[in-house]
Design an enzyme around this catalytic site. Structure first.
Site, short mmCIF file in Angstrom:
data_model
loop_
_atom_site.label_atom_id
_atom_site.label_comp_id
_atom_site.label_asym_id
_atom_site.label_seq_id
_atom_site.Cartn_x
_atom_site.Cartn_y
_atom_site.Cartn_z
N SER A 11 0.86 -1.18 0.00
CA SER A 11 0.00 0.00 0.00
C SER A 11 0.90 1.23 0.00
O SER A 11 1.79 1.35 -0.85
CB SER A 11 -0.95 -0.03 1.20
OG SER A 11 -1.89 1.02 1.15
N HIS A 38 -2.79 -1.11 -3.26
CA HIS A 38 -3.97 -0.26 -3.09
C HIS A 38 -3.89 0.93 -4.03
O HIS A 38 -2.84 1.59 -4.10
CB HIS A 38 -4.08 0.23 -1.65
CG HIS A 38 -4.38 -0.85 -0.68
ND1 HIS A 38 -4.11 -0.75 0.66
CD2 HIS A 38 -4.95 -2.08 -0.84
CE1 HIS A 38 -4.48 -1.86 1.28
NE2 HIS A 38 -4.99 -2.67 0.38
N ASP A 130 -4.44 -4.15 6.26
CA ASP A 130 -4.89 -5.04 5.20
C ASP A 130 -3.77 -6.03 4.89
O ASP A 130 -2.60 -5.66 4.82
CB ASP A 130 -5.26 -4.26 3.94
CG ASP A 130 -5.93 -5.13 2.89
OD1 ASP A 130 -6.50 -6.18 3.27
OD2 ASP A 130 -5.90 -4.77 1.70
#
Length: 334
Positions: A11, A38, A130
């Protein structure tokens, strides 16, 4: 069976980490590599081109139905989950996870279910958590867990979360992850069959796929009801047991505790800015009505409007100071 599938999640700060990782992969890597970063839902991603220039492996945006080929890198496309199903890649516009589509957990869970001990999971730089639940699924099915050293990550949140909740096999700087994968890929996977996939894993993988709407009704069965609501749809959230606290609403949106807290902080801040605008408008209207009332000789009415203006200005001043010093983000940890 051999370790021939590498799934990578990143990310914030992840582009540079991914560049360093793929630069160290050999051109004859005996494994396929699938990457989730992401990214915003709109537009296209330049990541495949960036990674193609960074290392020797052919790199492309993941296509629905694509075969997984060794020595190839597949990158998730914006606004689509990428999942492993029946030996191929599938694209899905299933429910978001932690507000993301693509999401790391979605890829990792599907890989764990489909390929078991042949999977190597890799978590790189990123904020929040995540990837933790997905990495736990990989480990539960006999796969390997590799994590970038948090001290080496631009954003250490995701690596730290995995280390807190999952028994990780390797923790090292990103420049050493590529060579490690080159050694691990192609090795014989554990011949011992893992425990049967849990009902929770089966349901969560099904929910992430477009054609599995019937599975949505199973979500209450794998968790416990809560009083929390989903930031995406305002539906009730079910708490799902596992590595770290996880939540899903009845239509499938998924949240970890950290991501849910962050989303609530954003919702609260938007609501407070709306309240501030309303207070400013109320004060402005009250000020106008003071003049109108005095012009009409209604002094008592004018005094009532003066008090309303003063109250609105005082409340707006408190709220404005709180927002401008970042009060919402400080208190939610966002």
């Amino acid at each position: 069976m051999r370790k021939d599938l590498v799934v990578v999640g990143a990310s914030a700060g992840g582009v540079e980490a991914l560049r360093q990782l793929v630069a160290a992969l050999p051109r004859d890597l005996p494994a396929a590599v699938v990457v989730v970063l992401h990214m915003p839902a709109g537009g296209s991603s330049a990541l495949p081109a960036i990674l193609a220039r960074s290392g020797p492996l052919p790199t492309a945006t993941a296509q629905d139905g694509a075969d997984l080929r060794n020595a190839h890198v597949y990158v998730a496309r914006p606004d689509h989950h990428v999942v492993v199903q029946d030996g191929v890649l599938r694209l899905s516009r299933g429910p978001t996870e932690n507000g993301h589509r693509p999401a790391i957990n979605t890829l990792f869970r599907s890989a764990a279910l489909a390929r078991g001990s042949s999977v190597i999971g890799v978590i790189l730089s990123g904020a929040l958590d995540d990837g933790t639940a997905g990495m736990a699924a990989i480990k539960s099915r006999g796969g390997l867990a590799v994590v970038q050293d948090p001290a080496d990550a631009i954003y250490p949140g995701m690596p730290e979360s995995v280390l807190q909740h999952v028994e990780v096999d390797h923790v090292l700087p990103v420049v050493r992850i590529g060579p490690l994968l080159a050694r691990l890929a192609g090795q014989h996977a554990d011949a011992i069959a893992p425990e049967p996939a849990s009902d929770t894993l089966l349901t969560e993988v099904a929910v992430s796929q477009d054609d599995s709407g019937a599975a949505y009704g199973d979500i209450p069965r794998i968790g416990s009801p809560t009083n929390f609501t989903c930031p995406d749809c305002s539906g009730s959230l079910v708490e799902i047991p596992g590595e770290g606290v996880q939540y899903r609403c009845l239509v499938g949106h998924a949240w970890t505790a950290d991501a849910l807290m962050d989303a609530y902080g954003g919702t609260l801040e938007r609501a407070m800015w709306t309240a501030l605008r309303t207070l400013d408008e109320k004060a402005s209207l009250a000020h106008r009505m003071v003049g109108v009332s005095r012009g009409a000789g209604r002094e008592l009415v004018a005094e009532r409007y003066v008090r309303q203006e003063e109250e609105a200005l005082a409340a707006a001043d408190v709220l404005r100071k709180y927002l401008l010093r970042g009060g919402v983000r400080e208190e939610t940890g966002a």
